[in-house]
Design a protein around this motif. Structure first.
Motif, PDB file in Angstrom:
ATOM      1  N   TYR A   1       0.839  -1.204   0.000  1.00 32.25           N
ATOM      2  CA  TYR A   1       0.000   0.000   0.000  1.00 32.25           C
ATOM      3  C   TYR A   1       0.879   1.262   0.000  1.00 32.25           C
ATOM      4  CZ  TYR A   1      -2.744   3.826   1.898  1.00 32.25           C
ATOM      5  OH  TYR A   1      -3.308   5.066   2.101  1.00 32.25           O
ATOM      6  N   LEU A   2       1.891   1.292   0.867  1.00 28.95           N
ATOM      7  CA  LEU A   2       2.768   2.463   0.946  1.00 28.95           C
ATOM      8  C   LEU A   2       3.590   2.626  -0.327  1.00 28.95           C
ATOM      9  CD1 LEU A   2       3.850   1.996   4.653  1.00 28.95           C
ATOM     10  CD2 LEU A   2       2.349   3.794   3.759  1.00 28.95           C
ATOM     11  N   ASP A   3       4.051   1.514  -0.883  1.00 28.30           N
ATOM     12  CA  ASP A   3       4.785   1.561  -2.153  1.00 28.30           C
ATOM     13  C   ASP A   3       3.907   2.135  -3.256  1.00 28.30           C
ATOM     14  OD1 ASP A   3       7.439   1.082  -2.684  1.00 28.30           O
ATOM     15  OD2 ASP A   3       7.219  -1.083  -2.929  1.00 28.30           O
ATOM     16  N   SER A   4       2.637   1.746  -3.272  1.00 29.78           N
ATOM     17  CA  SER A   4       1.729   2.250  -4.305  1.00 29.78           C
ATOM     18  C   SER A   4       1.454   3.741  -4.132  1.00 29.78           C
ATOM     19  CB  SER A   4       0.411   1.467  -4.305  1.00 29.78           C
ATOM     20  OG  SER A   4      -0.371   1.793  -3.176  1.00 29.78           O
ATOM     21  N   ASN A   5       1.698   4.260  -2.934  1.00 28.02           N
ATOM     22  CA  ASN A   5       1.550   5.691  -2.668  1.00 28.02           C
ATOM     23  C   ASN A   5       2.881   6.432  -2.774  1.00 28.02           C
ATOM     24  OD1 ASN A   5      -1.296   6.589  -1.728  1.00 28.02           O
ATOM     25  ND2 ASN A   5      -1.014   4.521  -0.918  1.00 28.02           N
ATOM     26  N   ARG A   6       3.868   5.766  -3.348  1.00 30.06           N
ATOM     27  CA  ARG A   6       5.188   6.357  -3.622  1.00 30.06           C
ATOM     28  C   ARG A   6       5.876   6.863  -2.349  1.00 30.06           C
ATOM     29  NH1 ARG A   6       3.577   3.618  -7.175  1.00 30.06           N
ATOM     30  NH2 ARG A   6       3.401   4.197  -9.347  1.00 30.06           N
ATOM     31  N   LEU A   7       5.842   6.004  -1.305  1.00 32.22           N
ATOM     32  CA  LEU A   7       6.516   6.295  -0.039  1.00 32.22           C
ATOM     33  C   LEU A   7       7.545   5.180   0.194  1.00 32.22           C
ATOM     34  CD1 LEU A   7       3.319   7.324   1.920  1.00 32.22           C
ATOM     35  CD2 LEU A   7       5.177   8.860   1.192  1.00 32.22           C
ATOM     36  N   PRO A   8       8.664   5.254  -0.519  1.00 33.53           N
ATOM     37  CA  PRO A   8       9.605   4.132  -0.510  1.00 33.53           C
ATOM     38  C   PRO A   8      10.243   3.834   0.844  1.00 33.53           C
ATOM     39  CG  PRO A   8      10.563   6.026  -1.630  1.00 33.53           C
ATOM     40  CD  PRO A   8       9.119   6.352  -1.372  1.00 33.53           C
ATOM     41  N   GLN A   9      10.503   4.842   1.661  1.00 37.07           N
ATOM     42  CA  GLN A   9      11.126   4.583   2.965  1.00 37.07           C
ATOM     43  C   GLN A   9      10.143   3.899   3.916  1.00 37.07           C
ATOM     44  OE1 GLN A   9      14.347   4.897   3.515  1.00 37.07           O
ATOM     45  NE2 GLN A   9      14.638   5.765   1.477  1.00 37.07           N
ATOM     46  N   LEU A  10       8.923   4.394   3.961  1.00 37.47           N
ATOM     47  CA  LEU A  10       7.897   3.749   4.779  1.00 37.47           C
ATOM     48  C   LEU A  10       7.660   2.319   4.296  1.00 37.47           C
ATOM     49  CD1 LEU A  10       5.235   6.558   5.334  1.00 37.47           C
ATOM     50  CD2 LEU A  10       6.222   5.137   7.127  1.00 37.47           C
ATOM     51  N   ALA A  11       7.593   2.147   2.989  1.00 36.87           N
ATOM     52  CA  ALA A  11       7.385   0.810   2.428  1.00 36.87           C
ATOM     53  C   ALA A  11       8.549  -0.106   2.790  1.00 36.87           C
ATOM     54  CB  ALA A  11       7.218   0.897   0.907  1.00 36.87           C
ATOM     55  N   ARG A  12       9.776   0.369   2.622  1.00 38.49           N
ATOM     56  CA  ARG A  12      10.959  -0.445   2.930  1.00 38.49           C
ATOM     57  C   ARG A  12      10.949  -0.872   4.402  1.00 38.49           C
ATOM     58  NH1 ARG A  12      14.905   2.726   1.034  1.00 38.49           N
ATOM     59  NH2 ARG A  12      14.721   1.765  -1.001  1.00 38.49           N
ATOM     60  N   HIS A  13      10.564   0.055   5.270  1.00 40.95           N
ATOM     61  CA  HIS A  13      10.477  -0.270   6.696  1.00 40.95           C
ATOM     62  C   HIS A  13       9.478  -1.413   6.918  1.00 40.95           C
ATOM     63  CE1 HIS A  13      10.528   0.315  11.013  1.00 40.95           C
ATOM     64  NE2 HIS A  13       9.215   0.378  10.996  1.00 40.95           N
ATOM     65  N   CYS A  14       8.331  -1.341   6.279  1.00 36.42           N
ATOM     66  CA  CYS A  14       7.302  -2.371   6.458  1.00 36.42           C
ATOM     67  C   CYS A  14       7.685  -3.690   5.789  1.00 36.42           C
ATOM     68  CB  CYS A  14       5.951  -1.863   5.966  1.00 36.42           C
ATOM     69  SG  CYS A  14       5.272  -0.583   7.059  1.00 36.42           S
ATOM     70  N   TYR A  15       8.373  -3.638   4.638  1.00 36.13           N
ATOM     71  CA  TYR A  15       8.869  -4.873   4.035  1.00 36.13           C
ATOM     72  C   TYR A  15       9.829  -5.566   5.010  1.00 36.13           C
ATOM     73  CZ  TYR A  15       7.118  -3.804  -0.709  1.00 36.13           C
ATOM     74  OH  TYR A  15       6.336  -3.557  -1.805  1.00 36.13           O
ATOM     75  N   GLY A  16      10.697  -4.784   5.639  1.00 35.43           N
ATOM     76  CA  GLY A  16      11.627  -5.351   6.610  1.00 35.43           C
ATOM     77  C   GLY A  16      10.919  -5.951   7.811  1.00 35.43           C
TER      78      GLY A  16
END
Length: 182
Positions: A34-49
């Motif tokens: 969801y965060l990646d689709s909203n172009r928030l790569p740092q938030l997305a990377r944190h959640c992937y981790g």
């Protein structure tokens, strides 16, 4: 945990927690997408981790049951939410799930202690420490989002600067199922 759940033996409760752990991994993955689709790569990377960490936690519980020669059942997942009204709502949801997981892990510790399962009690101590850290990080992240006054670029900068610290080595970390033996 309900009183009925606490009446169950520690290994049975731990098996249920394995499902919750795999569900948490999938939930973090859904939020990351969801965060990646909203172009928030740092938030997305944190959640992937965090998704990987939650999976690893569940696999540590699996290994514990295997080491104790206890039955292991890998079943379905809890319901996963993948849509949110905002990135803030997604992080608030994750904080709520961390708080729920903290209560679950605390219930596991209580069940192990009350049943006299000292090996189980010792094992679960590491997870209690992890939950304190995980809940604190999510609380901080939500606070930063709230202070950013809707400027998510500030949040992205904060994550890149503050949450990307090198991982510490914890020699007390339980081994994961499928990991090489030392």
């Amino acid at each position: 945990m309900t009183d009925t759940e606490l009446d169950q033996p520690f290994p049975t409760l731990l098996s249920a927690q394995i499902r919750h752990g795999f569900s948490a991994a999938q939930q973090y993955l859904a939020v990351a997408v969801y965060l990646d689709s909203n172009r928030l790569p740092q938030l997305a990377r944190h959640c992937y981790g965090k998704s990987g960490e939650q999976r690893a936690h569940a696999l540590r519980m699996v290994q514990y049951l295997l080491d104790r020669d206890l039955a292991v059942h890998i079943g379905g997942l809890d319901e996963i939410r993948s849509t949110f009204e905002s990135p803030r709502a997604a992080i608030a949801f994750l904080l709520d799930t961390e708080q729920t997981r903290s209560a679950q892990i605390t219930g596991l510790a209580r069940a192990a202690r009350e049943s006299g399962d000292y090996l189980g009690e010792r094992f679960i101590q590491w997870f209690l420490k992890e939950q304190v850290e995980d809940t604190a990080k999510m609380t901080t992240l939500l606070t930063v989002i709230d202070r950013s006054t809707d400027d998510l670029f500030d949040v992205e900068d904060f994550i890149a600067r503050e949450l990307r610290a090198p991982q510490r080595v914890d020699n007390a970390t339980p081994r994961m199922a499928g990991a090489a033996k030392n």
